[in-house]
Scaffold this motif. Sequence first.
Motif, PDB file in Angstrom:
ATOM      1  N   GLU A 487      -9.820  13.813  -2.106  1.00 25.55           N
ATOM      2  CA  GLU A 487     -11.012  12.979  -1.962  1.00 25.55           C
ATOM      3  C   GLU A 487     -12.245  13.790  -1.592  1.00 25.55           C
ATOM      4  O   GLU A 487     -13.371  13.370  -1.805  1.00 25.55           O
ATOM      5  CB  GLU A 487     -10.787  11.935  -0.854  1.00 25.55           C
ATOM      6  CG  GLU A 487     -10.068  10.704  -1.323  1.00 25.55           C
ATOM      7  CD  GLU A 487     -10.061   9.641  -0.243  1.00 25.55           C
ATOM      8  OE1 GLU A 487     -11.151   9.271   0.230  1.00 25.55           O
ATOM      9  OE2 GLU A 487      -8.973   9.206   0.143  1.00 25.55           O
ATOM     10  N   SER A 536      -5.810   6.742  -8.265  1.00 22.24           N
ATOM     11  CA  SER A 536      -6.890   7.404  -7.521  1.00 22.24           C
ATOM     12  C   SER A 536      -7.261   8.728  -8.154  1.00 22.24           C
ATOM     13  O   SER A 536      -8.446   9.112  -8.186  1.00 22.24           O
ATOM     14  CB  SER A 536      -6.459   7.635  -6.070  1.00 22.24           C
ATOM     15  OG  SER A 536      -6.192   6.422  -5.436  1.00 22.24           O
ATOM     16  N   GLU A 601      -9.217  -0.507  -1.609  1.00 21.17           N
ATOM     17  CA  GLU A 601      -8.575   0.708  -2.111  1.00 21.17           C
ATOM     18  C   GLU A 601      -9.612   1.657  -2.731  1.00 21.17           C
ATOM     19  O   GLU A 601     -10.631   1.239  -3.289  1.00 21.17           O
ATOM     20  CB  GLU A 601      -7.519   0.334  -3.160  1.00 21.17           C
ATOM     21  CG  GLU A 601      -6.308  -0.339  -2.549  1.00 21.17           C
ATOM     22  CD  GLU A 601      -5.238  -0.660  -3.593  1.00 21.17           C
ATOM     23  OE1 GLU A 601      -5.413  -0.258  -4.760  1.00 21.17           O
ATOM     24  OE2 GLU A 601      -4.243  -1.303  -3.234  1.00 21.17           O
ATOM     25  N   LEU A 602      -9.273   2.969  -2.635  1.00 23.83           N
ATOM     26  CA  LEU A 602     -10.190   4.005  -3.105  1.00 23.83           C
ATOM     27  C   LEU A 602     -10.479   3.887  -4.598  1.00 23.83           C
ATOM     28  O   LEU A 602     -11.626   3.998  -5.042  1.00 23.83           O
ATOM     29  CB  LEU A 602      -9.611   5.391  -2.784  1.00 23.83           C
ATOM     30  CG  LEU A 602     -10.368   6.585  -3.390  1.00 23.83           C
ATOM     31  CD1 LEU A 602     -11.733   6.748  -2.749  1.00 23.83           C
ATOM     32  CD2 LEU A 602      -9.555   7.863  -3.258  1.00 23.83           C
ATOM     33  N   TRP A 603      -9.423   3.647  -5.385  1.00 23.19           N
ATOM     34  CA  TRP A 603      -9.610   3.666  -6.840  1.00 23.19           C
ATOM     35  C   TRP A 603     -10.600   2.587  -7.279  1.00 23.19           C
ATOM     36  O   TRP A 603     -11.427   2.805  -8.178  1.00 23.19           O
ATOM     37  CB  TRP A 603      -8.269   3.504  -7.553  1.00 23.19           C
ATOM     38  CG  TRP A 603      -7.751   2.078  -7.613  1.00 23.19           C
ATOM     39  CD1 TRP A 603      -6.909   1.482  -6.745  1.00 23.19           C
ATOM     40  CD2 TRP A 603      -8.088   1.112  -8.616  1.00 23.19           C
ATOM     41  NE1 TRP A 603      -6.675   0.191  -7.117  1.00 23.19           N
ATOM     42  CE2 TRP A 603      -7.386  -0.066  -8.265  1.00 23.19           C
ATOM     43  CE3 TRP A 603      -8.888   1.116  -9.758  1.00 23.19           C
ATOM     44  CZ2 TRP A 603      -7.471  -1.239  -9.026  1.00 23.19           C
ATOM     45  CZ3 TRP A 603      -8.977  -0.051 -10.518  1.00 23.19           C
ATOM     46  CH2 TRP A 603      -8.273  -1.209 -10.140  1.00 23.19           C
TER      47      TRP A 603
END
Length: 1543
Positions: A487, A536, A601-603
Amino acid sequence: MAAIYSGIHLKLKSSKTSWEDKLKLAHFAWISHQCFLPNKEQVLLDWVSHTLVSYYNKKLELEDEVVEKLWAYLDNVIHSRRLQDLLKNGKTINLSFSIAQVINERLSESCSQKTQQNIGTVLSCSSGILSTPSLSIIYTAKCELLVDLLSKLSELACQQLASDDAVGSQLFSILQLTFAQYFLIQRQQTNPNRVFGQVTSHLLQPCLLLRHLLTVRNWTQADDSHVRQHWSREIRNQVEILLQAGLFQPELFSSYREELLPEQELQERKKGALKSLLLPVNTVRTKLGSGFCEPALHGAVVAGSVSLLYKLFLDSYCKAENHLVCFHMFSRLFDCLRLSGLQQGAREDVLSPADWSTELLALEQLLNLVLSSDIYNVASDRIRHKGIQFGFYRKLAQMLMSHSQASIPAWFRCLKLLMSLNHLIVEPNLGDLVASAWIEAKVSEPRTKKPQEALIGTVFQTYSKLRQFPRLFEEVLSVICQSADDELRMPVLSAGLTAKLRECLLELPPHQILDILCLLVEKCQTLIIPAVEGNSDMVLKLMSVSSVLHAFLFNMRSLDDVTPSPVVLRTQSLLAKIQKGIIQPLLELLQAPRGEEEKSELWLRKASDSALLLVYTWVEVNTLFGISCSKYVSPSVEIAVAASAVRHWGISALLPGVEEQCWEKVMALASGFASTSKYCLELLTLQKMKMILIQTKGDPQALQHAATFILESGRSSMNRGETEPWDGDISAINDFTYPTAHWHLVISNLTILLPYLSLKDVEYIANMLLETLVLAKAQEVDGDQEPSISIGKVSLRLLHSPFLPEMKVLHCAFLSSLIHQFSKVLHSAATGSVDLPLQQLSADNIPWHEEMLAPCKTVELVEAPSENKLPKDELNLSWKTLEKAARCILLLAKNSSPVILKEDQLESCLRLLEITSLLKLDNLFPSECIRCFLLLLSLVANTRANVSCSKLLSLKFLRTCFHLLRCLQAGRNANSVFKIFHASDALEAVMTSLFTASKFFTDILTDPAWAEYLQEAQTFLEHFLQMIVERRQSVRINLEKFMSFLVSCKPDAGAARSKHCKNWNPAAGQLLLMAFTTLCHVITLYLQQQPEKKLRSADVLSALLEPAILQMGRAVEHGLQSNMQNQPLPIAFIPSVTTLLKADLSHVLSKKDWQKNPKELSGLLEHPHIKLYQKFYSQILRELPSAGDHLQFLQSALQFLTVFCSVPDLSPGKETAVTVVYAVKKLLAGPEITVQVIQNIEMELTEVLVQLLGNCSAEEFYAIMRLVLRGLEVRNIWQQNAKEVLSAVTLIKLLLSCPLSGDKEKAFWFASPQIITALAMQTKEACQDQVLISTIVVPILETTAALLRQGEGVLLNPHHVALAFSVLLTVPLDHLKTEDYGSIFLGVHEVLFSILQCHPKVMLKAAPSFLNSFHRLVVSVMHEGRQKGDRGNTDEFEVTLKCANLVERMYTHIAAETEEFTVFSAFIVAQYVTELQKVTLHPAVKKHLTEGIYRILDLCIERDIKFLNASLPAGVREVFKDLYNDYNHYHKAKKQGEEKYTA
């Protein structure tokens, strides 16, 4: 006589005489003139030398104390004046060589014991020996001893530098002396091999270590300043000179070549020649490799030394035919670095990060030298040498790639240098370079980011020029699409890299850019989009590719009407692919229903960022192409857009094919992320506003909705308060940088947003603006030089910009917010429920903005439709509130009910005042001006600092308030404040407050802060009273009320005193005096400025002046009575008495017919203040000589004397002029008076002398001249009384500024030859002392120049003028400090220029002296302006450049005397080229000098040119030919062209 001789000699040799007695006897024999001993000095030196040598050779046993005393005796003898005089008179005195050996052994012993105690005397002895030529022969005759001494001294210096002890000057001064002696010997050596052996065997290692330690030492204040600032640099330079002359002599080059070149190369060059036995490179490498210092230091010393040795090698041997030798030297020196071990497979962990940094720095310096010396020629290396250099650099690049050091700036710089040498060196590792130095490099520190961006910028430029940009970005895309699950991967294109990309994109063919974009889009469609959901890793790749797409599309050249059609069609196709193949699938993915957990969520966040970034990019680019290119057809044309979407400006109007419901879901999701998504939504909304505004009929409701959406979007994030600076990269916005980006967007587009925001929103912006400014001031953002954007910087820029005053409603709201903030601070300090006036001034229910909106209501602010239509009586509500607040302020001041502020509250107010000062206070609307005035008046009159507060802080607070009030008074609406109160009431409130507060400042009346505060208060009062007078409304009543108030405050006013001014104190006395002084000054000034026809209209002021003078006189007398006897005058009183005297004079003159007879002042002599003035005059004359450098006192006192001396009858005694001049002379001769102080008071001194000399008699003037000439006697310099000379020189300069006539003028010019002669003698004596050059010589030059200028047409004897040349030829122009050099140069130039302009006949008769003096300037500026490796101090160079400009100017003026100077032109040119041949000038200096000498060449005829070509020496002739060719090519051709078109 013989008995005396034999007694001393025997006693010194006798073993029975104690050593204590021997030393006493030897000391007595040396100093006593009664002790007659043949060849006494030599005998005593031999005795002490023999004794010390015997002791160190173990032939004699002595106690340590006796040995130290023997060394002390030897030191005293060597440094004695007696010995120096004897040697100067030619007597021969020698020292034995063995004493030099003993000194060296003693220093060696100190080195081995690592202690420097008890060697100070030994060092002093060696210093004395080396500085005395007849004694230094013991070292210079035996070079080995001098080399050994230099080696030992270097080792001692290294030990001192390596320790934590303070560095002293003794050792380093001796070291410099030894270097100088060694250089003399080294130049005389005829055997270069022997010198090389000496340097490598004894000096190389200690000198390199010494240089390193001098470079890396953290100097402290405890270290000697001369060592720190000068000698450290000098010794480093001397080490370089020693190594250059010792290791790299021209005779040694053949040895280097034989050792360095491969066998086949040698055979080609020298067939059959035998190899030299000397192996210089191997010798140097062996010395570098052996442990000559601590292991921890060794690597750093070697790393710092190899680049130095290589630089010296190149300086000596670098020629085109030797480039291969230079390369091999580079490779051998590189092998000395620990980096070379990594090429042979050594473990990487052997080097620590600090070691890596040192090694890479050394490699960078080596590569820089290779590049700057042009050693690597690609074609020559490939054809002639089979790519030997290329192979080496390839291995070097591979080693750097395989051992990535992205945290070290030098690593990037080394790769950049290899790219600059040949891009093919790095080409095979391009993928690794892109990965390790760019995409995957975690670089965040600015010092590392800058070289990284420089490297990538070089890669961009290289592949752009090669037209291989698509090849580069194939590698970039390949690296991006590798695993990216980290990230923390940095953004692909930072703001700096984007700028470099932009430069390349503008140069690239459009098809190549489109190839790259198609490649990015294809990779997205085929690889990333299908696998993005829930992944991700893939979504991070998508974000990187999206940011690159955005950067390309935003920075490429826009389409226009001349763009080829195929390019337009390809662009249309590309945008259609982005819309259909990337944007639509992403939007469909984002609109799918998600649970709350899934939304975090990151994605999903990154997918939203990518989608919105691409949508914004597409919309912006599509709109731009549609406007700028008529051939461009938007992909949206193919898609039917609903009429309702266009009418209501939905998303379909911007991005066709997207349904409103879908877009609302995307917006709802994106709005939850404080990141790129949310920022792009704001940008899209702003784009929508722009598109509406360019329509013929706008939609106000849509505009209001859009503006509100943008502001509301970031409100929650702004309120949270957690922010970080933003670098401007749209793809790098996160939770912490989003507030900064949002605020930047809002403030940058205020001109668009503001007309469509409600009043509540405008107030929110104003409040946020103030809040961020307060925070920025607390964090001192003003001085932050970082290029990144921060909230504080954005707000500060708005406040500094000229736009804020134009946004009148925001400006008004900001002022309300500011007043409200002040009100909060005061409310927190107030006790009880006090109705503070500031609460009224910032009340929410008052329409403060109405005044701005009244003149032009083109666009109404919208809060609610009914709120814009206020009843007519409410328009006056704001003015009624202002009147109420003013009454409240005055009442609180009258009742003495101040708010007591603590220190933190005072500091808060000061920060807010600082923000207030940034507003354009002189350009406010009337109501704003009044509000601001009342705010500041309330702070002055209704607040008081707590007793525990810092008094200096309290003074600063009051001073700042008065300063801002003064700024308000300069405004166009300043008079509007008189609409809400009477002027006298405001003055009374201010003065009451000042008197009350003054009791806290009684113990700091001597502090400069008090004087500054008093000055600001006086300036405010003066401007306020001027406003009253100039308004001509109620002038009499206001001034009479103010005067009666001041009278009631006087300490002798009985009951009134207790009413107004309890606890009267000296500070209150000064304030009262200041008020009376200002009142009298304003009235007097106004009366003096009135023309004759308006004099009657000033009767009111004339009537007020007399009582004002009487009251002020009483105040002054009371103040002086309270001043203790024999105490100096308080500075505040002097301007007051000066003003009183001016007022008295004005009053007396106004009674007389002063236009007809201005000198009729008999009424003044009967005035009650006459004794006061005379007493004051006497006191000032007593204090003036001892005033020192107290500028404020000096200026005030001299101003008083100017006014006093303008009335001759005021003086209590005779010979006033002589008395005053004598006092001035004593002042100028004071110990604290410097040239700078004299410059500061020069104007006041001139004014005093003008009055004195205008009124004095001829006899008084003769006495003044005698007084001045006495100061020019040369005995003053001999008696170390330089200040006496300075005072006389200054007085002469001042006399030249005064208008003289009649006998006074004759007397002065009659003495002028004597003055010039005296100045020449003073110069000659002063130049022998470096300290006197700036204090005496510079003023003498200035005075001489002034004397010659004023003497035009008066100094008729040429000999008298020619005396000035004896001044000029004495002045030194070398070995001067920079500031002294500039002043001396200017002084000499001005004297020459005065002779040239004012005495041309004298100049022609004394042409040799004139040209000789001027040639000294030319030689000096050439020496100072020569080209140096390190340009050094910029200030020093600026001085040299100014001097070169002066030389050019002088050449031009000499050339203007065409006819007379033609005969000297060839001589001037010959002098110039002779000096030019000796130096290489800096281009900027050379430009000035060349332009000047061209003017002289204009005078040269053909015969002169032939003469120069024939008579100049060979080397100088070549320089002249080059100069003359350039003259013909550039200057003469240009001159002829100008003449052709000149009428």
